[in-house]
Design an enzyme around this catalytic site. Structure first.
Site, PDB file in Angstrom:
ATOM      1  N   ARG A 153      -0.096  12.678  10.148  1.00 55.20           N
ATOM      2  CA  ARG A 153       1.363  13.255  10.332  1.00 55.20           C
ATOM      3  C   ARG A 153       1.568  14.416   9.355  1.00 55.20           C
ATOM      4  O   ARG A 153       1.275  14.389   8.369  1.00 55.20           O
ATOM      5  CB  ARG A 153       2.515  12.153  10.039  1.00 55.20           C
ATOM      6  CG  ARG A 153       2.481  11.103  11.105  1.00 55.20           C
ATOM      7  CD  ARG A 153       3.542  10.210  11.057  1.00 55.20           C
ATOM      8  NE  ARG A 153       3.439   9.388  12.379  1.00 55.20           N
ATOM      9  CZ  ARG A 153       3.739   7.914  12.424  1.00 55.20           C
ATOM     10  NH1 ARG A 153       4.277   7.508  11.292  1.00 55.20           N
ATOM     11  NH2 ARG A 153       3.827   7.493  13.384  1.00 55.20           N
ATOM     12  N   ASP A 163       0.839  -1.096  -0.057  1.00 53.86           N
ATOM     13  CA  ASP A 163       0.200  -0.108   0.124  1.00 53.86           C
ATOM     14  C   ASP A 163       0.754   1.453  -0.167  1.00 53.86           C
ATOM     15  O   ASP A 163       0.300   2.271  -0.334  1.00 53.86           O
ATOM     16  CB  ASP A 163      -1.059  -0.090   1.154  1.00 53.86           C
ATOM     17  CG  ASP A 163       0.007  -0.279   2.687  1.00 53.86           C
ATOM     18  OD1 ASP A 163       1.041  -0.187   2.540  1.00 53.86           O
ATOM     19  OD2 ASP A 163      -0.786  -0.255   3.474  1.00 53.86           O
ATOM     20  N   HIS A 164       2.215   1.219   0.306  1.00 58.45           N
ATOM     21  CA  HIS A 164       2.931   2.291   0.319  1.00 58.45           C
ATOM     22  C   HIS A 164       3.755   2.865  -0.696  1.00 58.45           C
ATOM     23  O   HIS A 164       3.435   3.801  -1.064  1.00 58.45           O
ATOM     24  CB  HIS A 164       4.238   2.348   1.417  1.00 58.45           C
ATOM     25  CG  HIS A 164       3.358   2.461   2.934  1.00 58.45           C
ATOM     26  ND1 HIS A 164       2.537   1.567   3.636  1.00 58.45           N
ATOM     27  CD2 HIS A 164       3.890   3.257   3.846  1.00 58.45           C
ATOM     28  CE1 HIS A 164       2.344   2.065   4.546  1.00 58.45           C
ATOM     29  NE2 HIS A 164       3.225   2.816   4.924  1.00 58.45           N
ATOM     30  N   ASP A 168       4.344  -1.318  11.308  1.00 62.90           N
ATOM     31  CA  ASP A 168       3.926  -0.004  10.795  1.00 62.90           C
ATOM     32  C   ASP A 168       3.318   0.572  12.113  1.00 62.90           C
ATOM     33  O   ASP A 168       2.701   0.044  12.744  1.00 62.90           O
ATOM     34  CB  ASP A 168       2.670  -0.017   9.706  1.00 62.90           C
ATOM     35  CG  ASP A 168       2.459   1.302   9.124  1.00 62.90           C
ATOM     36  OD1 ASP A 168       2.903   1.605   8.179  1.00 62.90           O
ATOM     37  OD2 ASP A 168       1.900   1.996  10.039  1.00 62.90           O
ATOM     38  N   ARG A 213       9.713   2.713  10.802  1.00 68.28           N
ATOM     39  CA  ARG A 213      10.863   2.486   9.969  1.00 68.28           C
ATOM     40  C   ARG A 213      12.132   2.042  10.491  1.00 68.28           C
ATOM     41  O   ARG A 213      12.758   2.829  11.156  1.00 68.28           O
ATOM     42  CB  ARG A 213      10.923   3.432   8.810  1.00 68.28           C
ATOM     43  CG  ARG A 213      11.343   4.892   9.242  1.00 68.28           C
ATOM     44  CD  ARG A 213      11.487   5.837   8.300  1.00 68.28           C
ATOM     45  NE  ARG A 213       9.970   6.002   7.915  1.00 68.28           N
ATOM     46  CZ  ARG A 213       9.263   7.247   7.573  1.00 68.28           C
ATOM     47  NH1 ARG A 213      10.238   8.190   7.332  1.00 68.28           N
ATOM     48  NH2 ARG A 213       8.252   7.360   7.398  1.00 68.28           N
ATOM     49  N   SER A 217       7.525   7.037  12.697  1.00 65.48           N
ATOM     50  CA  SER A 217       7.169   5.566  12.283  1.00 65.48           C
ATOM     51  C   SER A 217       7.936   4.572  12.626  1.00 65.48           C
ATOM     52  O   SER A 217       8.778   4.908  13.490  1.00 65.48           O
ATOM     53  CB  SER A 217       7.502   5.786  10.606  1.00 65.48           C
ATOM     54  OG  SER A 217       9.026   5.545  10.611  1.00 65.48           O
TER      55      SER A 217
HETATM   56  C1  MIC Z   1       4.547   6.383   8.321  1.00 64.55           C
HETATM   57  O1  MIC Z   1       3.099   6.717   8.429  1.00 64.55           O
HETATM   58  O2  MIC Z   1       5.443   7.133   8.763  1.00 64.55           O
HETATM   59  C2  MIC Z   1       4.721   4.820   7.493  1.00 64.55           C
HETATM   60  C3  MIC Z   1       5.373   5.127   6.131  1.00 64.55           C
HETATM   61  O3  MIC Z   1       3.387   4.200   7.586  1.00 64.55           O
HETATM   62  C4  MIC Z   1       5.573   4.239   8.575  1.00 64.55           C
HETATM   63  C5  MIC Z   1       6.237   3.129   7.924  1.00 64.55           C
HETATM   64  C6  MIC Z   1       7.267   3.239   7.110  1.00 64.55           C
HETATM   65  O4  MIC Z   1       8.259   4.075   7.111  1.00 64.55           O
HETATM   66  O5  MIC Z   1       7.474   2.595   6.318  1.00 64.55           O
HETATM   67  C7  MIC Z   1       5.133   3.766   9.912  1.00 64.55           C
HETATM   68  O6  MIC Z   1       4.263   4.534  10.421  1.00 64.55           O
HETATM   69  O7  MIC Z   1       5.608   3.165  10.616  1.00 64.55           O
HETATM   70 FE1  SF4 Z   2       0.123   4.583   5.156  1.00 65.03          FE
HETATM   71 FE2  SF4 Z   2       1.582   5.316   7.394  1.00 65.03          FE
HETATM   72 FE3  SF4 Z   2      -0.078   7.053   6.076  1.00 65.03          FE
HETATM   73 FE4  SF4 Z   2      -1.111   5.435   7.439  1.00 65.03          FE
HETATM   74  S1  SF4 Z   2       0.203   6.754   8.250  1.00 65.03           S
HETATM   75  S2  SF4 Z   2      -1.762   5.840   5.517  1.00 65.03           S
HETATM   76  S3  SF4 Z   2       0.248   3.707   7.200  1.00 65.03           S
HETATM   77  S4  SF4 Z   2       1.901   6.126   5.141  1.00 65.03           S
END
Ligand code: MIC
Ligand code: SF4
Length: 641
Positions: A380, A65-66, A120, A536, A534
């Site tokens: 975010r 999905d990313h 995630d 990550r 996140s």
């Molecule tokens: C995010 O919302 O920052 C992400 C992208 O979903 C991350 C995961 C990632 O960096 O792949 C998260 O929230 O853990």
């Molecule tokens: Fe995707 Fe992270 Fe954004 Fe949720 S917050 S939609 S998991 S990138």
């Protein structure tokens, strides 16, 4: 003896190690796992390295999905790798286009009372139906797939007591923004937010999930709602009533803290740039011109949210200076909107429809214009996350977002007139055709690896002396988006550590990489809540790859601290936070690690000719991992014994 909280009951039912006292390390059994593609490739490389023939959970799902923009071969190759890994190891694969992991998991797989670990940080979405759902680094999720317990500090349990009922144009997003307004982005580190009180029954499952989803922004380990009749209705409508069971805290449950919110008194709220904790009333910032509005993300892309948006946009047109983008949460959501004729409202209003994915939330396209104002229903708004460093990103409810799109400036949604009454279907449209189930025997499945997938680097054990320059000194609330940004250009490198490491800290210090390379490593110094945001693990692996062996800060965010440990970086804390002032970027520090077991260490600042007392709060298990050079080596050594 006093009664138990709901979180306590579920954790107790899954406890395999430790004592359930706040701050103590506990190990819990994980029933389900989820991964997404941006963290998943690394997680599965790590899982492969563990040498386990098939996942040992009740259910593991791999979502894509990313990284859905395919501007070259990289993302598409990674998706192919993920699909083959899923078939090989017994994992359900959710194809790109199916939807956002948290939305889909809630719809189709989540079960009240079960534990879910996801690579995630917004995995707590599952708390909306009474799961203990926790976000973690990929390696911890890989270990859970291998049947290992998940270790965490037993959190304090906070009672968020809801009374009253939301007024029109005020919605679940405003509830979590209110929580953030009160406690900020580190207010719930090592805590669980448990929602109780008569206000709970006024909230549908998707609304509860919005709240537990964005609870992550408070630093909470997770958030949870009880599983009640409303949960049952939702699960029944998803054709999964058999998975439902009632769950509630004991009536005399004792909590560590109390937050009381009267829903009837809430107003539309909005988070200002560049922090989800920077919350004001919409009415206080009205009139700011808006360039972009984005509706979607795992926080606000449910059928409930998009129905509200479609009704409010009915007969209206997006303002001439605004680009409105919509990314639905799942195919189920879109199918309903199409069936009910509501999808046409978006098209007629002039919205730009994106695929069912994270999209602009992680900077996968739709970057705002230079210094543009973007109002998003996301969770975010960290600096640069949208893809445009000069952009000003605001976070709001769907209601407020529609008002901004229509009027072209930040507008209180109560100016939109009549509030639509939303009724969720008694039976959702169920079509699981985009989930691919693994074969009984995956042994013969060939794993497909593209050229972008590079093997995991090997990391050496902790040296006797950690020494080097302070490569960067940062302030409070540094996010993983600062440490290792997302976005359409960098995300495709998630399975290639040497390449992605070039972008470490690039959003705040483009010279960081060359400095780290020239010095052959060093240390990082930071303030409070270092590594918020996140899950990550790349924000730990990349610095480790560049030779960083210690990070010295005032306090850490939970997941990032665990990721540092997993990759052999010593997370150190100032004994006296004022000593932060005694170090400057470029100073040469040295730390002898021979007394590391005691938890107390001394940092010599050669440049300032002074010493600074620091400590760590690692458990014995965590310390062994850091000493071994990281969790993978630790697990391999443990299995060899
Ligand atoms: C995010 O919302 O920052 C992400 C992208 O979903 C991350 C995961 C990632 O960096 O792949 C998260 O929230 O853990
Ligand atoms: Fe995707 Fe992270 Fe954004 Fe949720 S917050 S939609 S998991 S990138």
């Amino acid at each position: 003896m006093s009664g138990k909280t709901l979180a306590h009951k579920i954790l107790e039912g899954h406890l395999v190690d430790g004592k359930m006292e706040p701050g103590e390390e506990i190990g819990i059994k994980i029933d389900q796992t989820l991964t997404q593609d941006a963290t998943g490739t690394m997680a599965y490389l790590e899982f492969e390295a563990m040498g386990i023939p098939r996942v040992r959970t009740d259910l593991s799902v791999s979502y894509v999905d990313h990284n859905t923009l395919q501007t070259d071969f990289r993302n598409a190759d990674d998706h192919r790798y993920l699909q083959s890994i899923a078939a090989r190891y017994g994992i359900v694969f959710s194809r790109p286009g199916n939807g956002i992991c948290h939305q889909l998991h809630l719809e189709r797989f989540g079960i009240p009372g079960k534990t879910l670990l996801g690579s995630d940080s917004h995995t707590p979405t599952g708390g909306g139906i009474g799961m203990i759902a926790i976000g973690a680094g990929g390696l911890d999720v890989a270990a859970a797939m291998a049947g290992e317990p998940f270790y965490l500090k037993m959190p304090e349990i906070v009672n968020v007591r809801l009374t009253g009922k939301l007024p029109p144009f005020v919605s679940a997003k405003d509830v979590i923004l209110e929580v953030l307004r009160r406690i900020g982005v580190k207010g719930a580190v090592n805590k669980i937010l448990e929602y109780t009180g008569p206000g709970v029954k006024t909230l549908s499952v998707p609304e509860r999930a919005t709240i537990t989803n964005m609870g992550t922004e408070t630093g909470a380990t997770t958030s949870i709602f009880p599983s009640d009749e409303i949960t049952r209705e939702f699960m029944k409508a998803q054709g999964r009533e058999k998975d439902w069971r009632p769950l509630a805290p004991d009536p005399d449950a004792e909590y560590d803290e109390l937050i009381e919110i009267n829903l009837s008194e809430l107003e539309p709220l909005i988070a200002l740039p560049h922090s989800p904790g920077n919350v004001k009333k919409v009415s206080e910032v009205e009139g700011i011109k808006v360039d972009q509005v984005a509706i979607g993300s795992c926080t606000n892309s449910s059928l409930r949210d998009l129905m509200v948006a479609a009704h409010l946009l009915d007969g209206r047109r997006v303002h001439n200076n605004v680009s409105l983008v919509i990314s639905p949460g799942s195919r189920q959501v879109v199918l309903h909107l199409v069936k009910d004729g509501l999808f046409a409202n978006f098209i007629k209003a002039g919205a730009r429809i994106l695929e069912n994915a994270c999209g602009p939330c992680i900077g996968m396209g739709q970057a705002p214009p230079t210094s543009g104002v973007s109002v998003r229903t996301f969770n975010r708004n960290f600096l640069g996350r949208s893809g445009t460093k000069s952009a000003q990103v605001y976070l709001s409810s769907v209601e407020t977002a529609v008002a901004c799109a229509v009027f072209g400036e930040i507008t209180d949604p109560r100016k939109l007139g009549k509030y639509p009454g939303i009724k969720l279907p008694e039976r959702f449209i169920i079509d699981d055709g985009m989930f691919i189930y693994p074969p009984e025997d995956g042994n013969r499945v060939e794993i497909v690896r593209g050229p972008n997938i590079k093997p995991l680097p090997d990391f050496e054990p902790l040296p006797e002396v950690i020494t080097g320059k302070v490569l960067i000194k940062v302030g409070d609330n540094i996010t993983t988006d600062h440490i290792l940004p997302g976005g359409a250009k960098i995300l495709p490198l998630r399975s290639n550590i040497p390449e992605i490491s070039k972008y470490t800290f690039s959003v705040i210090d483009p010279e960081f990489y060359s400095r780290a390379k020239a010095e052959g490593g060093g240390l990082i110094v930071g303030g409070e809540n270092y590594g918020q945001g996140s899950s990550r693990e790349h924000a730990a692996i990349a610095p480790r790859y560049l030779g960083i062996r210690a990070v010295l800060v005032k306090s850490f965010a939970r997941i990032h601290r665990a990721n540092l440990i997993n990759f052999g970086i010593l997370p150190l804390l100032f004994d006296n936070p004022d000593d932060y002032e005694k170090i400057e970027q470029g100073d040469v520090l040295s730390i002898a690690t021979k007394d590391v077991d005691s938890g107390k260490l001394v940092v010599k600042n050669e440049a300032k000719n002074c010493t600074i007392n620091v400590h760590h709060d690692l458990s014995e298990r965590e310390l062994s991992m850091v000493k071994a050079g990281g969790k993978l080596t630790y697990i391999k050594e443990k299995n060899r014994r």
